[in-house]
Scaffold this active site. Sequence first.
Site, short mmCIF file in Angstrom:
data_model
loop_
_atom_site.label_atom_id
_atom_site.label_comp_id
_atom_site.label_asym_id
_atom_site.label_seq_id
_atom_site.Cartn_x
_atom_site.Cartn_y
_atom_site.Cartn_z
N ARG A 42 0.85 -1.19 0.00
CA ARG A 42 0.00 0.00 0.00
C ARG A 42 0.89 1.24 0.00
NH1 ARG A 42 -5.16 0.11 3.99
NH2 ARG A 42 -5.85 -1.34 2.43
N LYS A 78 2.48 -7.90 4.66
CA LYS A 78 2.00 -6.68 4.00
C LYS A 78 3.14 -5.68 3.98
CE LYS A 78 -2.07 -5.10 2.48
NZ LYS A 78 -3.18 -5.81 1.86
N SER A 144 -7.77 -9.14 -11.08
CA SER A 144 -8.24 -10.10 -10.06
C SER A 144 -9.69 -9.86 -9.67
CB SER A 144 -7.35 -10.01 -8.82
OG SER A 144 -7.50 -8.73 -8.24
N LEU A 179 -20.11 0.51 -7.67
CA LEU A 179 -20.20 -0.23 -8.94
C LEU A 179 -18.85 -0.14 -9.66
CD1 LEU A 179 -23.73 1.00 -10.06
CD2 LEU A 179 -23.15 -1.21 -9.04
N VAL A 182 -15.41 -4.73 -8.97
CA VAL A 182 -16.09 -5.90 -8.40
C VAL A 182 -17.61 -5.68 -8.42
CG1 VAL A 182 -16.36 -7.36 -6.36
CG2 VAL A 182 -14.11 -6.42 -6.92
N ASP A 201 -23.40 4.83 -6.32
CA ASP A 201 -21.98 5.05 -6.60
C ASP A 201 -21.79 6.55 -6.76
OD1 ASP A 201 -19.30 5.13 -7.94
OD2 ASP A 201 -19.58 2.97 -7.96
N ILE A 202 -20.56 7.00 -6.60
CA ILE A 202 -20.30 8.42 -6.85
C ILE A 202 -19.92 8.63 -8.31
CG2 ILE A 202 -19.70 9.08 -4.48
CD1 ILE A 202 -16.76 8.58 -5.21
N ASN A 264 -13.04 -4.43 1.88
CA ASN A 264 -12.17 -4.87 2.98
C ASN A 264 -12.54 -4.15 4.27
OD1 ASN A 264 -10.25 -6.81 2.00
ND2 ASN A 264 -9.44 -5.19 0.69
P1 NAD Z 1 -12.99 0.05 -7.42
O1 NAD Z 1 -12.15 1.21 -7.00
O2 NAD Z 1 -12.92 -0.43 -8.82
O3 NAD Z 1 -14.53 0.34 -7.11
C1 NAD Z 1 -14.98 1.04 -5.99
C2 NAD Z 1 -16.25 1.77 -6.42
O4 NAD Z 1 -16.81 2.40 -5.26
C3 NAD Z 1 -16.01 2.88 -7.45
O5 NAD Z 1 -16.91 2.74 -8.53
C4 NAD Z 1 -16.23 4.15 -6.65
O6 NAD Z 1 -16.72 5.21 -7.46
C5 NAD Z 1 -17.26 3.69 -5.64
N1 NAD Z 1 -17.35 4.54 -4.45
C6 NAD Z 1 -16.38 5.25 -3.85
N2 NAD Z 1 -16.88 5.91 -2.80
C7 NAD Z 1 -18.20 5.63 -2.75
C8 NAD Z 1 -19.25 5.99 -1.87
N3 NAD Z 1 -19.08 6.84 -0.86
N4 NAD Z 1 -20.47 5.47 -2.09
C9 NAD Z 1 -20.69 4.62 -3.13
N5 NAD Z 1 -19.72 4.24 -3.99
C10 NAD Z 1 -18.49 4.73 -3.79
O7 NAD Z 1 -12.61 -1.12 -6.40
P2 NAD Z 1 -12.88 -2.67 -6.56
O8 NAD Z 1 -11.67 -3.32 -7.08
O9 NAD Z 1 -14.20 -2.88 -7.19
O10 NAD Z 1 -12.98 -3.10 -5.03
C11 NAD Z 1 -14.11 -2.82 -4.24
C12 NAD Z 1 -13.83 -3.20 -2.80
O11 NAD Z 1 -13.49 -4.59 -2.72
C13 NAD Z 1 -12.64 -2.45 -2.17
O12 NAD Z 1 -12.90 -2.27 -0.80
C14 NAD Z 1 -11.49 -3.42 -2.34
O13 NAD Z 1 -10.49 -3.23 -1.36
C15 NAD Z 1 -12.18 -4.74 -2.14
N6 NAD Z 1 -11.50 -5.86 -2.78
C16 NAD Z 1 -11.27 -5.86 -4.11
C17 NAD Z 1 -10.61 -6.93 -4.69
C18 NAD Z 1 -10.33 -6.97 -6.17
O14 NAD Z 1 -9.93 -8.03 -6.68
N7 NAD Z 1 -10.54 -5.90 -6.93
C19 NAD Z 1 -10.19 -8.01 -3.91
C20 NAD Z 1 -10.45 -7.99 -2.53
C21 NAD Z 1 -11.11 -6.91 -1.98
#
Ligand code: NAD
Length: 368
Positions: A42, A78, A144, A179, A182, A201-202, A264
Amino acid sequence: MDLFMKIREHEQVVFCNDEATGLQAIIAIHSTKLGPALGGCRMYPYKSVDEALEDVLRLSKGMTYKCAVSDVDFGGGKAVIIGDPTKDKSPELFRAFGQFVESLNGRFYTGTDMGTTTDDFVHALKETNCIVGVDEAYGGSGDSSVPTAQGVIYGLQATNKVLWGTDDLSGRSYSIQGLGKVGYKVAERLLEEGADLFVTDINQQAIDMLVAKAKKLGAGIKVVSTDEIYSADADIFIPCAMGGIINDKTIDQLRVKAIVGSANNQLLEMKHGQLLQERGILYAPDYIVNAGGLIQVADELYTPNKERVLRQTKAIYNSLLNVYQYSTEQGITTVEAANQFCEQRIKARTQRNSFFSHNKRPKWAVRT
Ligand code: NAD
């Protein structure tokens, strides 16, 4: 608290400084009992070394549990780089970081996390092979979020099974926060299954795309504000944005029967797990539900294979059912049940086999 007390639970904590590149990083290895430590790196403008240390110690311990529950042969680790990801990055900085990772001689594998991208690790990869989640162009497994989203779907199926006796996702309503990579994939799948959605979503573009898709399918979708999502009258809440969203402010607004999402650290504090249970809301521990991404990066060193990853991700379904059952039997929260389940698995594995040498890289690793 003094430093030695803070790091007591961890096998090794490495402070990395490189004046030439400005690198200031901490690598925390919580446990290598199940294999080399694995965990993302990170990058964040921490206000102090102490704040960075707190974060890396907490996150690396979480990785030990996540690896154990996912049944991958890795332990928990980490890394954090102290710096502003929008200003302080350079190829040299990531090469210096790669050298520190290499100096651990296979005890620690890392990759992207908040504030870092696969492009950053292309530089680190020049110094060490202990990088996972590598871009497909460099022989890695790529995005992923595909197995992570699939894992959320398995989590929802297991939860529906417990709540309504069927895996069927249709005919139910789900509220989705976020949205992104994931959340969008989960939403699409649920719409295809004939579910009704509340979404927020924002990012208006993501919302517009999904609404258009719902229209095409003739599926039910309601867009709500970022505040309204907590009180949406849905069956299951699916948090897929940020952590800490189950807290004193939001918990009383929830009307759902369960929470199953990829974000997370959804619970701000452990006590919120207890409060959910008291309110009769079934909570699927986030580190089980979102393990698909970890399964993919852990698998990557065998040479990437998407089908194998998805097969292993399926285990999330049974893991959750076991945790739900154990929590009911023991009268403990689902998070406590999941943690105990992991501790038992680590204990059983370490008792069974004492031949593993932590200094050796996994035999199957192709990038050695
Ligand atoms: P991403 O950044 O692609 O998507 C996050 C979405 O949340 C974005 O569309 C963003 O606009 C929206 N967002 C931000 N603030 C917001 C709010 N206040 N209200 C509503 N929506 C909001 O991230 P991702 O890869 O889709 O991951 C989503 C979550 O899952 C994260 O917490 C990430 O740590 C966790 N995660 C992801 C993975 C992975 O493989 N991508 C794996 C494990 C955990």
